[in-house]
Design a protein around this motif. Structure first.
Motif, short mmCIF file in Angstrom:
data_model
loop_
_atom_site.label_atom_id
_atom_site.label_comp_id
_atom_site.label_asym_id
_atom_site.label_seq_id
_atom_site.Cartn_x
_atom_site.Cartn_y
_atom_site.Cartn_z
N HIS A 19 24.47 -19.43 7.86
CA HIS A 19 25.49 -18.39 7.74
C HIS A 19 24.88 -17.00 7.97
O HIS A 19 25.49 -16.15 8.65
CB HIS A 19 26.12 -18.46 6.34
CG HIS A 19 27.12 -17.38 6.07
ND1 HIS A 19 28.36 -17.36 6.64
CD2 HIS A 19 27.03 -16.26 5.31
CE1 HIS A 19 29.02 -16.29 6.24
NE2 HIS A 19 28.24 -15.59 5.43
N VAL A 20 23.67 -16.76 7.43
CA VAL A 20 23.02 -15.46 7.61
C VAL A 20 22.71 -15.22 9.08
O VAL A 20 22.93 -14.12 9.61
CB VAL A 20 21.73 -15.39 6.76
CG1 VAL A 20 20.91 -14.15 7.13
CG2 VAL A 20 22.08 -15.37 5.27
N LEU A 21 22.20 -16.23 9.77
CA LEU A 21 21.86 -16.06 11.19
C LEU A 21 23.10 -15.79 12.02
O LEU A 21 23.04 -15.05 13.03
CB LEU A 21 21.12 -17.29 11.71
CG LEU A 21 19.57 -17.17 11.69
CD1 LEU A 21 19.08 -16.96 10.25
CD2 LEU A 21 18.93 -18.41 12.29
N GLU A 22 24.23 -16.37 11.62
CA GLU A 22 25.47 -16.10 12.36
C GLU A 22 25.86 -14.63 12.22
O GLU A 22 26.32 -14.00 13.19
CB GLU A 22 26.59 -17.00 11.84
CG GLU A 22 26.43 -18.47 12.23
CD GLU A 22 27.50 -19.34 11.61
OE1 GLU A 22 28.33 -18.80 10.83
OE2 GLU A 22 27.53 -20.56 11.90
N THR A 23 25.68 -14.06 11.02
CA THR A 23 26.04 -12.65 10.83
C THR A 23 25.03 -11.70 11.47
O THR A 23 25.37 -10.58 11.84
CB THR A 23 26.15 -12.33 9.33
OG1 THR A 23 24.89 -12.62 8.68
CG2 THR A 23 27.23 -13.17 8.67
N GLN A 24 23.77 -12.16 11.61
CA GLN A 24 22.73 -11.30 12.20
C GLN A 24 22.63 -11.48 13.72
O GLN A 24 21.89 -10.72 14.39
CB GLN A 24 21.37 -11.64 11.57
CG GLN A 24 21.24 -11.31 10.11
CD GLN A 24 21.14 -9.82 9.86
OE1 GLN A 24 20.73 -9.06 10.74
NE2 GLN A 24 21.55 -9.39 8.67
N GLY B 7 16.41 -17.92 16.11
CA GLY B 7 16.65 -19.35 16.04
C GLY B 7 16.43 -19.93 14.65
O GLY B 7 15.78 -19.33 13.79
N LEU B 8 16.99 -21.14 14.46
CA LEU B 8 16.88 -21.85 13.17
C LEU B 8 16.36 -23.26 13.45
O LEU B 8 16.92 -23.98 14.27
CB LEU B 8 18.24 -21.92 12.47
CG LEU B 8 18.31 -22.77 11.19
CD1 LEU B 8 17.43 -22.17 10.10
CD2 LEU B 8 19.76 -22.89 10.70
N GLU B 9 15.31 -23.64 12.74
CA GLU B 9 14.77 -24.99 12.84
C GLU B 9 14.92 -25.66 11.46
O GLU B 9 14.37 -25.19 10.47
CB GLU B 9 13.29 -24.96 13.24
CG GLU B 9 13.04 -24.40 14.63
CD GLU B 9 11.56 -24.42 15.00
OE1 GLU B 9 10.77 -25.01 14.21
OE2 GLU B 9 11.21 -23.85 16.05
N ARG C 134 21.06 -15.83 -0.84
CA ARG C 134 21.52 -15.46 0.50
C ARG C 134 21.06 -14.04 0.85
O ARG C 134 20.67 -13.77 2.01
CB ARG C 134 23.04 -15.58 0.58
CG ARG C 134 23.53 -17.02 0.75
CD ARG C 134 25.02 -17.09 0.98
NE ARG C 134 25.75 -16.82 -0.26
CZ ARG C 134 26.12 -17.77 -1.13
NH1 ARG C 134 25.81 -19.03 -0.89
NH2 ARG C 134 26.78 -17.46 -2.21
N GLU C 135 21.08 -13.13 -0.14
CA GLU C 135 20.61 -11.76 0.12
C GLU C 135 19.13 -11.75 0.43
O GLU C 135 18.65 -10.93 1.23
CB GLU C 135 20.92 -10.89 -1.10
CG GLU C 135 20.70 -9.40 -0.86
CD GLU C 135 21.64 -8.83 0.19
OE1 GLU C 135 21.23 -7.86 0.86
OE2 GLU C 135 22.76 -9.36 0.36
N MET C 136 18.37 -12.66 -0.18
CA MET C 136 16.95 -12.78 0.13
C MET C 136 16.75 -13.13 1.60
O MET C 136 15.91 -12.52 2.30
CB MET C 136 16.32 -13.85 -0.76
CG MET C 136 14.88 -14.21 -0.39
SD MET C 136 14.35 -15.80 -1.06
CE MET C 136 15.33 -16.93 -0.06
N ILE C 137 17.52 -14.10 2.09
CA ILE C 137 17.39 -14.50 3.50
C ILE C 137 17.81 -13.35 4.41
O ILE C 137 17.19 -13.10 5.46
CB ILE C 137 18.23 -15.76 3.77
CG1 ILE C 137 17.77 -16.91 2.86
CG2 ILE C 137 18.12 -16.17 5.23
CD1 ILE C 137 18.64 -18.16 2.97
N VAL C 138 18.86 -12.61 4.02
CA VAL C 138 19.31 -11.47 4.82
C VAL C 138 18.19 -10.46 4.98
O VAL C 138 17.93 -9.95 6.09
CB VAL C 138 20.55 -10.82 4.16
CG1 VAL C 138 20.85 -9.46 4.82
CG2 VAL C 138 21.77 -11.72 4.28
N ASN C 139 17.49 -10.14 3.91
CA ASN C 139 16.42 -9.14 3.97
C ASN C 139 15.25 -9.64 4.80
O ASN C 139 14.62 -8.86 5.54
CB ASN C 139 15.96 -8.78 2.56
CG ASN C 139 16.88 -7.78 1.89
OD1 ASN C 139 16.75 -6.57 2.07
ND2 ASN C 139 17.85 -8.29 1.13
#
Length: 450
Positions: free
Chosen positions: A314-319, A331-333, A348-353
């Motif tokens: 979800h984070v990668l979709e927004t970024q 990319g995501l593996e 989720r905020e951790m992944i965003v940062n």
């Protein structure tokens, strides 16, 4: 009713068991008093019967039974007891006394009813010289129980008064001991309340016992933690104010410039710059709020079951739009769901940062890769980029709030990795920094699997 007074509770724990023991002792005292009264009465009965028996003798060939006054007077204790007696020969012939008086077993006392009174009776055998077949004679003596019962009451009441005095004296000494023993607690209370001391300064209670010392040490340690938290909050507020001052001043300058410009192109350029600055300010405010929420004790702990793979996707979709705009391969593996327990919003905020930092410091044409795997009962999240990396000597500092690497040209608040560390530690994990195989930075986060 339960009391909140420590003094009363301690007094109850001491006096109530003592009162219980005193009650048991009173019961045994009553039994002992009864046994003593029985023994004294039986000795008096034996003495009276023996005195009567010794006065029975042959006179002119006839048995003569004379009752000596001493045999009756020995029962005169002031309780107005009635004395009954009976003297008879071996053949059952009555010599003197009350013919219907019950007879007790030989040399043993019993209690029996006689003429609407309870008597204590004792029968004694005595041989009379020259009495022939009339010997031995039997002497039965009985006495009412007024003196006997009075003796039991006197003995028991004496024990009762002694036990009551013992409990009362013990209670007084316990109160005095508690007053003296709790004095250090009162001193500690006064020291905490004292208006002359500075707030959160360490307190001390001179003369405090070893049992109270841990409380004082715990109180001082707690105040030290509060003092440290307050200091951290003051530094945070000062740093936040400093960080907000520059973009706010820049916004004001850009707005003023846009208002002064009459040319449409120049005004448009100023408005675009104003929009970009407001976006950066909004991101800074969002990071400040996130960091505040990530601090321990700032919000109620949550134990959500979170799939890190789904959260990363979800984070990668927004970024993705930001990555596309900067021509960065994002990319995501992953090999499947990786579940952890924690605060879903903060994770989720951790992944965003992490992703935002990687994109911010990567150049056009670079790649940013997010990997997820479950290894040895841990969820392992890595974010690798092709950026300039972080020098080894700086890696201990980049997790500090508002810390910026000297010479860095990228704009940022210095809060991203600070937020990551707070979130990871609150979730019971750890975060480390490393070098990528082809350069750049690799951030690794390990969390316990659900």
């Amino acid at each position: 009713m339960k009391t909140n007074s420590l003094r009363l509770q301690l007094l109850a724990w001491v006096v109530l068991p003592l009162a219980g023991l005193a009650t048991i002792n009173l019961w045994t005292s009553q039994r002992n008093a009864l046994a003593t009264a029985d023994l004294v009465t039986d000795r008096m009965l034996v003495g009276s019967a023996r005195a009567i028996a010794e006065q029975v003798a042959m006179a002119d060939g006839v048995l003569d039974a004379t009752i000596p006054p001493a045999a009756i007077e020995m029962f005169d204790t002031g309780d107005r007891d009635s004395v009954y007696y009976r003297v008879e020969t071996a053949g059952g012939r009555l010599l003197t006394g009350y013919p219907d008086l019950p007879q007790a077993p030989r040399h043993a006392s019993v209690e029996a009813s006689y003429r609407d009174h309870m008597l204590r009776l004792l029968t004694l055998s005595h041989a009379v010289i020259g009495a022939g077949g009339d010997s031995p004679i039997t002497v039965t003596v009985g006495i009412t129980l007024s003196g006997h019962d009075a003796m039991v009451k006197r003995l028991w009441f004496s024990a009762f008064v002694q036990q009551l005095a013992l409990v009362a004296i013990a209670g007084v000494f316990v109160l005095l001991g508690l007053r003296r023993g709790l004095a250090p607690l009162m001193s500690l209370r006064d020291a905490v309340r004292s208006p002359s001391r500075s707030d959160l300064d360490p307190v001390d209670a001179p003369g405090a016992q070893s049992e109270i010392r841990p409380l004082i040490e715990a109180l001082n340690a707690y105040m030290e933690r509060v003092r440290a938290q307050m200091g951290a909050q003051r530094r945070f507020i000062a740093n936040a104010a400093h960080q907000l001052r520059t973009p706010l001043a820049l916004l004001s300058t850009q707005a003023s410039y846009a208002l002064r410009e009459t040319a449409i192109d120049a005004r448009q350029e100023a408005l675009v710059a104003l929009q970009a600055s407001s976006g950066k300010l909004a991101r800074l405010a969002e990071q400040l709020l996130t960091l505040s929420r990530a601090e321990p004790g700032s919000r109620r702990p949550r134990a959500d079951r979170i799939d890190l793979t789904e959260a990363a996707r979800h984070v990668l979709e927004t970024q993705a739009p930001a990555a596309i705009a900067r021509k960065i391969d994002l990319g995501l593996e992953e090999t499947g769901p990786v579940a952890v327990i924690g605060d879903g919003t903060m994770l989720r905020e951790m992944i965003v940062n992490l992703v935002d930092n990687a994109l911010r410091y990567s150049t056009a044409g670079a790649s940013v890769t997010v990997k997820l795997a479950a290894i040895d009962s841990e969820a392992v999240l890595t974010v690798a980029d092709d950026g300039p990396g972080i020098p080894a000597e700086e890696r201990d500092h980049v997790f500090e709030r508002f810390y910026r690497i000297a010479g860095s040209t990228e704009e940022g608040s210095g809060l991203g990795l600070a937020i990551v560390r707070e979130v990871v530690e609150n979730a019971g994990g750890r975060v480390t920094l490393g070098d990528g195989a082809a350069g750049g930075l690799v951030v690794e986060v390990r969390l316990p699997l659900a």
